[in-house]
Motif scaffolding. Sequence first.
Motif, PDB file in Angstrom:
ATOM      1  N   UNK A   1     -19.620   3.489  -8.305  1.00 61.77           N
ATOM      2  CA  UNK A   1     -20.461   4.351  -9.146  1.00 61.77           C
ATOM      3  C   UNK A   1     -21.837   3.735  -9.327  1.00 61.77           C
ATOM      4  N   UNK A   2     -21.921   2.409  -9.094  1.00 63.62           N
ATOM      5  CA  UNK A   2     -23.231   1.757  -9.126  1.00 63.62           C
ATOM      6  C   UNK A   2     -23.115   0.386  -8.477  1.00 63.62           C
ATOM      7  N   UNK A   3     -24.220  -0.048  -7.837  1.00 61.87           N
ATOM      8  CA  UNK A   3     -24.322  -1.371  -7.229  1.00 61.87           C
ATOM      9  C   UNK A   3     -25.574  -2.068  -7.748  1.00 61.87           C
ATOM     10  N   UNK A   4     -25.409  -3.338  -8.133  1.00 65.81           N
ATOM     11  CA  UNK A   4     -26.513  -4.134  -8.667  1.00 65.81           C
ATOM     12  C   UNK A   4     -26.827  -5.287  -7.719  1.00 65.81           C
ATOM     13  N   UNK A   5     -28.104  -5.424  -7.328  1.00 66.37           N
ATOM     14  CA  UNK A   5     -28.541  -6.514  -6.454  1.00 66.37           C
ATOM     15  C   UNK A   5     -29.961  -6.904  -6.842  1.00 66.37           C
TER      16      UNK A   5
END
Length: 299
Positions: free
Chosen positions: A270-274
Amino acid sequence: MPASLSGQLVVAISSRALFDFEAENEVFEAEDDHAYMALQQQRLDEPALPGVAFSLVKKLLAFNNGGPGSGQRVEVVVLSRNDPISGMRVFRSAAHYGLGIERGVFTRGAAPWRYLRPLSAQLFLSTNEADVRSALAAGVAAARVMPLSRQASAEHPGELRIAFDGDAVLFSDEAEQVYQRDGLAAFREHESERARQPLPAGPFKPVLEALQRLQHEPGMRIRTALVTARSAPAHERAIRTLMDWRIEVDEAMFLGGLAKGEFLREFEPDFFFDDQAGHVESAAAHVPAGQVAAGIAAG
């Protein structure tokens, strides 16, 4: 007594991260805030389409529907540079989709991040890079949402899926600094020598901790993934750090520099953080993504 958000996961989100206001934003960019306000007022009765972080928010709020006695676990607050009139449309759109959002702060162009502290927010999602950087500097996990990211998959309605990069996101950028300064061989040597020494925490460690607590609550399953450019032998320190924190992730991908986008497409978060713009761009073609503008590699 005044209300309290104590004990809850508090997520602050900008209106443009939650809803698709790209057409309205084009009017703002081409003209001014008065034209934007007029358009939003004209569309008050027209629910906005879901934005990039909509699925994440909807599933987080589902933890408040765990049945009698489960209590309020997650609070989502709209924290936006929008004006109060546009805020009316945000609340109406949230009600249209059944999102339990009751609180909002609308600043009409002024920096809204300064309200994160009185809200006790643990996560801030915004399309405004300056606000995200300010939030991170103030010690709040934050990410710049890419408004043109692909929407989340609808294949997992009962499961919240979130993927995190490691260095400068879950962990500090200590090791990344070695890589940037001295190269890959020095990075691998540095991490191998310190394999049993936990990495310092990064800005998103508290978010992962909060998700682990929510895993024990009814309402929604959670599946997490660590998706990192690390590879063996540098993988061991990352795993041992999570073990030391007593935090579990469901999947770990040690990609050794491969593009992350296609792997994330298969995980369907539902979401990716980088932290790195290149990785976020690769991801955004496949999944909702945001840049954690912290650390030496964030630019």
